[in-house]
Design a protein around this motif. Sequence first.
Motif, PDB file in Angstrom:
ATOM      1  N   ASP A 166      95.902  17.945  29.956  1.00  0.00           N
ATOM      2  CA  ASP A 166      95.157  19.209  30.032  1.00  0.00           C
ATOM      3  C   ASP A 166      94.732  19.503  31.470  1.00  0.00           C
ATOM      4  O   ASP A 166      94.823  20.659  31.928  1.00  0.00           O
ATOM      5  CB  ASP A 166      93.914  19.147  29.139  1.00  0.00           C
ATOM      6  N   THR A 169      97.763  20.703  33.389  1.00  0.00           N
ATOM      7  CA  THR A 169      98.166  22.046  32.956  1.00  0.00           C
ATOM      8  C   THR A 169      97.233  23.106  33.525  1.00  0.00           C
ATOM      9  O   THR A 169      97.680  24.173  33.970  1.00  0.00           O
ATOM     10  CB  THR A 169      98.181  22.133  31.419  1.00  0.00           C
ATOM     11  N   SER A 173      98.042  26.152  36.314  1.00  0.00           N
ATOM     12  CA  SER A 173      97.852  27.569  35.974  1.00  0.00           C
ATOM     13  C   SER A 173      97.025  28.312  37.020  1.00  0.00           C
ATOM     14  O   SER A 173      96.903  29.537  36.957  1.00  0.00           O
ATOM     15  CB  SER A 173      97.163  27.686  34.611  1.00  0.00           C
ATOM     16  N   SER A 260      95.950  25.116  26.634  1.00  0.00           N
ATOM     17  CA  SER A 260      95.528  24.496  27.895  1.00  0.00           C
ATOM     18  C   SER A 260      95.810  25.392  29.094  1.00  0.00           C
ATOM     19  O   SER A 260      95.006  25.481  30.024  1.00  0.00           O
ATOM     20  CB  SER A 260      96.229  23.145  28.078  1.00  0.00           C
ATOM     21  N   ASP A 261      96.975  26.079  29.090  1.00  0.00           N
ATOM     22  CA  ASP A 261      97.325  26.921  30.234  1.00  0.00           C
ATOM     23  C   ASP A 261      96.558  28.236  30.249  1.00  0.00           C
ATOM     24  O   ASP A 261      96.648  29.005  31.207  1.00  0.00           O
ATOM     25  CB  ASP A 261      98.833  27.174  30.278  1.00  0.00           C
TER      26      ASP A 261
END
Length: 272
Positions: A166, A169, A173, A260-261
Amino acid sequence: MTSNLLDSKLDDILSRVLSNADGEVIAVNPSAGAIESLVRVATDFDGDLPSVRLLAEERTLKDVMDDFIVASNAADLIDADVLTLRTTADGGQNSLLVTEDSVVALVDAGSQVGGLTADDDGFVDAAYDTYDTQWDEADEFHLRTPPITRVRETLADEISADAEADFTTILDSLETARGDGDGLDEVTISLLVAAKNEALLYDISKWGEDVGIASKATFSRTKTKLEDMGLIDTEKVPIDVGRPRLRLKLGDDRLRDAESDELASAATSLLA
């Protein structure tokens, strides 16, 4: 390297210089954008990197390294003995990439970036000697941010593999991780990841202090801010001896429902 590099993207110029360099590269007085690009290109470089000595204004380096994404990747390169950082007080110098075979002046022409190349042996030797001397006289820049590889490995070991996934990610992002309105900072990201995975505040703050992200006190203050704003909740977990510890949980449905993203953008919206 005899031709000028008239690419529209600075990353392309830097990649070509690194690919063609024999020995090492001295990056002289790069702009903030050039430092970010150099770290990015070196991090993603496919092949054997030459060693890079980066000589820049201290204020510029500090501003760039306030971004956890750039700084943690730079720390990785330093840890691998690929990159070294020193500071110069002369911000009026040209932005140059100096190798043993060429001197490339970086010129920003607005919509395009050019690398104007000189490879005359005498000129290159003189330039290399000049900036090698400047390097010897420059002050070392101490980067306090931990290497991103160490951050990810210890997070997986001490919290969980899911938390590390997480964390990675979320970083992927984001364009920046400064916490100044242009992105979440590394402490906020760590706490959101911990809350998503229902980790203990004690565990994530101890990990963060041990790895060098921030002190336990900083984690505690940031937790309180996020809790006051409704982004995270806590529940008490009894322990055998001492005060109960706090388990972190996401406190808003928009965060709980986010992938998560999407978590970073959702949290940024709530913090605005």
